[in-house]
Design a protein around this motif. Structure first.
Motif: not given
Length: 260
Positions: A75, A215, A218-219
């Motif tokens: 990211n 999850w 995703k964060i």
């Protein structure tokens, strides 16, 4: 000198400029075209750890410069690319390219080879991928010995084994910088082969390692999950990654202003 070579000729040059394929769809479309034309490729998945290694190693920079395709794996790379004025760049983790690459190989009818990890992991991953992708051929599973040198005659012998197996795509599960160095060596030695560096991706498929829950990914906290699972090995790596962020952020912002 290629564009990638120009980017990496100096350790101070922005490595984010290396991201040549912004999305998974663009990457796979280009690879399919190369496979149908009998051309090879080498795919690298850029993350902060690779940038740290490139700043320290001219050899690693040269290996990256030999790659035909670079995607954003991490990211921070995506965020920095977008800050620099490239909103089209999306996250393309190497481990998540295995399934679409296997699907592409089965559809086009080209065999795969695996190189790295351990024999049990490679065989288990091959069985799982064959079950998920009917018609997929995995024609070689090669696990180098501990201490394997990707620039040695033994590396050349393994690359020749891959070529002799009839594989058109080789998934490299050696970790950085070994897999990228071997990919650069491989594409030079066998220009018709494709190489994709996937780190621990086959270990995930084989169930030998557990990836962070969806999850957590995703964060954007997979890095923290990994570090807490093995702090002795990874804490220093992530500290080094954090230390390069300020200069990369400043460079991305400067690039954005120039683009405007």
């Amino acid at each position: 000198m290629t564009e990638a070579s120009s980017v990496l000729a100096d350790a101070s040059v922005d490595p984010l400029a290396l991201v040549s394929f912004p999305t998974e769809a663009a990457l796979l479309a280009d690879i399919e075209g190369r496979l149908r034309a009998g051309r090879g490729f080498a795919v690298a998945t850029l993350n902060l750890d690779h940038i740290v290694k490139m700043r320290r190693s001219a050899g690693f920079r040269r290996a990256y410069a030999a790659h035909s395709h670079v995607v954003a794996d991490g990211n921070p790379i995506v965020w920095l690319a977008r800050l620099s004025g490239r909103p089209e760049v999306s996250l393309v983790p190497g481990s998540e390219l295995i399934a679409p690459m296997a699907a592409l190989a089965a559809r086009v009818g080209v065999p795969l080879a695996f190189l790295g990890s351990t024999e049990p992991v490679l065989e288990a991953a091959a069985a799982a991928l064959r079950a998920d992708h009917p018609g997929l051929e995995v024609v070689a599973c090669l696990a180098p010995p501990y201490g394997f040198d990707p620039e040695s005659p033994a590396a050349d012998a393994l690359l020749d084994q891959v070529a002799a197996s009839g594989a058109r795509i080789c998934l490299l599960a050696l970790g950085a910088p070994k897999q990228e160095v071997l990919a650069a060596r491989g594409i030079a030695r066998h220009p018709g082969l494709g190489f994709l560096s996937i780190g621990a991706g086959l270990d995930f498929i084989a169930g030998h390692q557990t990836r962070a829950p969806v999850w957590v990914r995703k964060i954007a906290m997979e890095w923290l999950w990994r570090m807490l699972s093995n702090p002795r090995r990874l804490a220093r790596r992530y500290l080094d990654c954090a230390l390069v962020l300020p200069s990369l952020t400043a460079k991305a912002w400067a690039t954005r202003k120039v683009r405007r």
